[in-house]
Design a protein around this motif. Sequence first.
Motif, PDB file in Angstrom:
ATOM      1  N   ALA A  52      -4.329   7.863   4.232  1.00 16.11           N
ATOM      2  CA  ALA A  52      -3.308   8.508   3.395  1.00 16.11           C
ATOM      3  C   ALA A  52      -3.894   9.171   2.149  1.00 16.11           C
ATOM      4  O   ALA A  52      -3.465  10.265   1.772  1.00 16.11           O
ATOM      5  N   ARG A  53      -4.864   8.551   1.492  1.00 10.44           N
ATOM      6  CA  ARG A  53      -5.460   9.156   0.293  1.00 10.44           C
ATOM      7  C   ARG A  53      -6.143  10.474   0.645  1.00 10.44           C
ATOM      8  O   ARG A  53      -5.935  11.488  -0.023  1.00 10.44           O
ATOM      9  N   GLU A  54      -6.938  10.469   1.703  1.00  3.87           N
ATOM     10  CA  GLU A  54      -7.647  11.675   2.111  1.00  3.87           C
ATOM     11  C   GLU A  54      -6.666  12.759   2.562  1.00  3.87           C
ATOM     12  O   GLU A  54      -6.855  13.941   2.270  1.00  3.87           O
ATOM     13  N   GLU A  55      -5.611  12.356   3.276  1.00  2.00           N
ATOM     14  CA  GLU A  55      -4.622  13.332   3.728  1.00  2.00           C
ATOM     15  C   GLU A  55      -3.853  13.920   2.543  1.00  2.00           C
ATOM     16  O   GLU A  55      -3.563  15.115   2.517  1.00  2.00           O
ATOM     17  N   LEU A  56      -3.549  13.088   1.562  1.00  2.00           N
ATOM     18  CA  LEU A  56      -2.898  13.564   0.350  1.00  2.00           C
ATOM     19  C   LEU A  56      -3.767  14.612  -0.334  1.00  2.00           C
ATOM     20  O   LEU A  56      -3.317  15.721  -0.634  1.00  2.00           O
ATOM     21  N   LEU A  57      -5.017  14.292  -0.573  1.00  2.76           N
ATOM     22  CA  LEU A  57      -5.910  15.227  -1.269  1.00  2.76           C
ATOM     23  C   LEU A  57      -6.108  16.512  -0.473  1.00  2.76           C
ATOM     24  O   LEU A  57      -6.107  17.610  -1.045  1.00  2.76           O
ATOM     25  N   GLY A  58      -6.262  16.398   0.836  1.00  2.00           N
ATOM     26  CA  GLY A  58      -6.422  17.586   1.672  1.00  2.00           C
ATOM     27  C   GLY A  58      -5.197  18.486   1.618  1.00  2.00           C
ATOM     28  O   GLY A  58      -5.306  19.712   1.514  1.00  2.00           O
ATOM     29  N   ARG A  91       0.834  -1.201   0.000  1.00  2.00           N
ATOM     30  CA  ARG A  91       0.000   0.000   0.000  1.00  2.00           C
ATOM     31  C   ARG A  91       0.868   1.251   0.000  1.00  2.00           C
ATOM     32  O   ARG A  91       2.010   1.232   0.452  1.00  2.00           O
ATOM     33  N   LEU A  92       0.300   2.321  -0.516  1.00  4.30           N
ATOM     34  CA  LEU A  92       0.990   3.610  -0.533  1.00  4.30           C
ATOM     35  C   LEU A  92       0.760   4.347   0.784  1.00  4.30           C
ATOM     36  O   LEU A  92      -0.332   4.290   1.356  1.00  4.30           O
ATOM     37  N   LEU A  94      -3.155  11.864 -11.919  1.00  2.00           N
ATOM     38  CA  LEU A  94      -3.582  11.808 -10.519  1.00  2.00           C
ATOM     39  C   LEU A  94      -4.803  10.915 -10.321  1.00  2.00           C
ATOM     40  O   LEU A  94      -4.854  10.136  -9.360  1.00  2.00           O
ATOM     41  N   SER A  95      -5.786  10.996 -11.198  1.00  2.00           N
ATOM     42  CA  SER A  95      -6.982  10.146 -11.046  1.00  2.00           C
ATOM     43  C   SER A  95      -6.613   8.665 -11.023  1.00  2.00           C
ATOM     44  O   SER A  95      -7.107   7.906 -10.193  1.00  2.00           O
ATOM     45  N   ALA A  96      -5.744   8.247 -11.932  1.00  2.00           N
ATOM     46  CA  ALA A  96      -5.311   6.846 -11.962  1.00  2.00           C
ATOM     47  C   ALA A  96      -4.509   6.506 -10.713  1.00  2.00           C
ATOM     48  O   ALA A  96      -4.672   5.428 -10.131  1.00  2.00           O
ATOM     49  N   PHE A  97      -3.653   7.409 -10.271  1.00  2.00           N
ATOM     50  CA  PHE A  97      -2.848   7.185  -9.065  1.00  2.00           C
ATOM     51  C   PHE A  97      -3.744   6.946  -7.853  1.00  2.00           C
ATOM     52  O   PHE A  97      -3.461   6.089  -7.016  1.00  2.00           O
ATOM     53  N   LEU A  98      -4.837   7.693  -7.757  1.00  2.00           N
ATOM     54  CA  LEU A  98      -5.734   7.582  -6.604  1.00  2.00           C
ATOM     55  C   LEU A  98      -6.485   6.253  -6.560  1.00  2.00           C
ATOM     56  O   LEU A  98      -7.102   5.924  -5.550  1.00  2.00           O
ATOM     57  N   GLU A  99      -6.423   5.472  -7.647  1.00  2.00           N
ATOM     58  CA  GLU A  99      -7.045   4.146  -7.667  1.00  2.00           C
ATOM     59  C   GLU A  99      -6.217   3.107  -6.912  1.00  2.00           C
ATOM     60  O   GLU A  99      -6.687   2.009  -6.655  1.00  2.00           O
ATOM     61  N   ASN A 100      -4.974   3.439  -6.574  1.00  2.00           N
ATOM     62  CA  ASN A 100      -4.122   2.515  -5.834  1.00  2.00           C
ATOM     63  C   ASN A 100      -4.656   2.286  -4.429  1.00  2.00           C
ATOM     64  O   ASN A 100      -5.522   3.003  -3.950  1.00  2.00           O
ATOM     65  N   SER A 101      -4.084   1.319  -3.748  1.00  2.00           N
ATOM     66  CA  SER A 101      -4.427   1.026  -2.360  1.00  2.00           C
ATOM     67  C   SER A 101      -3.551   1.879  -1.446  1.00  2.00           C
ATOM     68  O   SER A 101      -2.327   1.886  -1.576  1.00  2.00           O
ATOM     69  N   SER A 151     -12.202  20.129  -9.212  1.00  2.00           N
ATOM     70  CA  SER A 151     -13.539  19.978  -9.790  1.00  2.00           C
ATOM     71  C   SER A 151     -13.561  18.996 -10.942  1.00  2.00           C
ATOM     72  O   SER A 151     -14.524  18.285 -11.142  1.00  2.00           O
ATOM     73  N   GLY A 152     -12.471  18.904 -11.692  1.00  2.00           N
ATOM     74  CA  GLY A 152     -12.420  17.980 -12.828  1.00  2.00           C
ATOM     75  C   GLY A 152     -11.762  16.659 -12.506  1.00  2.00           C
ATOM     76  O   GLY A 152     -11.622  15.805 -13.377  1.00  2.00           O
ATOM     77  N   LEU A 153     -11.379  16.457 -11.249  1.00  2.00           N
ATOM     78  CA  LEU A 153     -10.658  15.260 -10.848  1.00  2.00           C
ATOM     79  C   LEU A 153     -11.614  14.104 -10.610  1.00  2.00           C
ATOM     80  O   LEU A 153     -12.572  14.225  -9.849  1.00  2.00           O
ATOM     81  N   LYS A 154     -11.371  12.992 -11.303  1.00  2.00           N
ATOM     82  CA  LYS A 154     -12.170  11.796 -11.094  1.00  2.00           C
ATOM     83  C   LYS A 154     -11.504  10.997  -9.979  1.00  2.00           C
ATOM     84  O   LYS A 154     -10.435  10.441 -10.158  1.00  2.00           O
ATOM     85  N   THR A 155     -12.118  10.995  -8.796  1.00  2.00           N
ATOM     86  CA  THR A 155     -11.527  10.304  -7.652  1.00  2.00           C
ATOM     87  C   THR A 155     -12.365   9.092  -7.293  1.00  2.00           C
ATOM     88  O   THR A 155     -13.595   9.109  -7.430  1.00  2.00           O
ATOM     89  N   PRO A 156     -11.722   8.032  -6.804  1.00  2.00           N
ATOM     90  CA  PRO A 156     -12.475   6.862  -6.378  1.00  2.00           C
ATOM     91  C   PRO A 156     -13.268   7.220  -5.129  1.00  2.00           C
ATOM     92  O   PRO A 156     -12.958   8.181  -4.428  1.00  2.00           O
ATOM     93  N   ALA A 157     -14.264   6.423  -4.844  1.00  2.00           N
ATOM     94  CA  ALA A 157     -15.066   6.638  -3.625  1.00  2.00           C
ATOM     95  C   ALA A 157     -14.135   6.536  -2.434  1.00  2.00           C
ATOM     96  O   ALA A 157     -13.363   5.607  -2.305  1.00  2.00           O
ATOM     97  N   LEU A 158     -14.223   7.532  -1.562  1.00  2.00           N
ATOM     98  CA  LEU A 158     -13.403   7.528  -0.352  1.00  2.00           C
ATOM     99  C   LEU A 158     -14.201   6.877   0.754  1.00  2.00           C
ATOM    100  O   LEU A 158     -15.330   7.237   1.009  1.00  2.00           O
TER     101      LEU A 158
END
Length: 195
Positions: free
Chosen positions: A167-173, A54-55, A155-162, A187-194
């Motif tokens: 960590a994902r939420e902290e990164l985005l924040g 995991r990242l 970035l959208s593809a990167f956020l699909e990782n585990s 606004s244009g970022l396709k993010t996976p469900a958090l």
Amino acid sequence: MARSHKVELAEALQMGPNWRHLCYVLLYAPNPGMIFGRIPLRYTVLMQMRFDGRLGFPGGFVETQDRNLEDGLNRELREKLGEAVSAFRVERTDYRSSRAATKTHVVAHFYTKRLTLEQLEAVEASAPRAKDHGLEVLGLVRVPLYTLRDGVGGLSAFLENSFIGNAREELLGALRDLEILEPGSFSGLKTPALH
């Protein structure tokens, strides 16, 4: 991190001796480079591939011999990233947030540290020689801070990782709050469900 809730730093520091403190940091630096000669990088942000696939962010548990959270974090950074981290120090002013997990009695403290590009590249170069490289840390990863024309690559593809814990939420924040991404990028970022 198992189900956790936000806590203020003062409250976290008052938790009893059966609580362990985990500190980690997002390292970033301004980067004037371009990818493919047309996509501005603006910044470089580092994460690490952990032993569990995991990242996450570099850091670790504070030990009893550490005088404070930041001493523990800086010790862990030397173990995870090598001697290049001696060129800077993560301080209390770099602190962002804390989360407590009641089930595991772990309080996680998140920091962000702005470096020069030269310092960040030195960290990347020294990491393979660090004590924990190949054991707890499998390697460093640069976060792609752009979106390709297809609207998914980057970035959208990167956020699909585990990601470990939050960590994902902290990164985005951090990307939003530190204005690492250009205004309007979210606004244009396709993010996976958090979760």
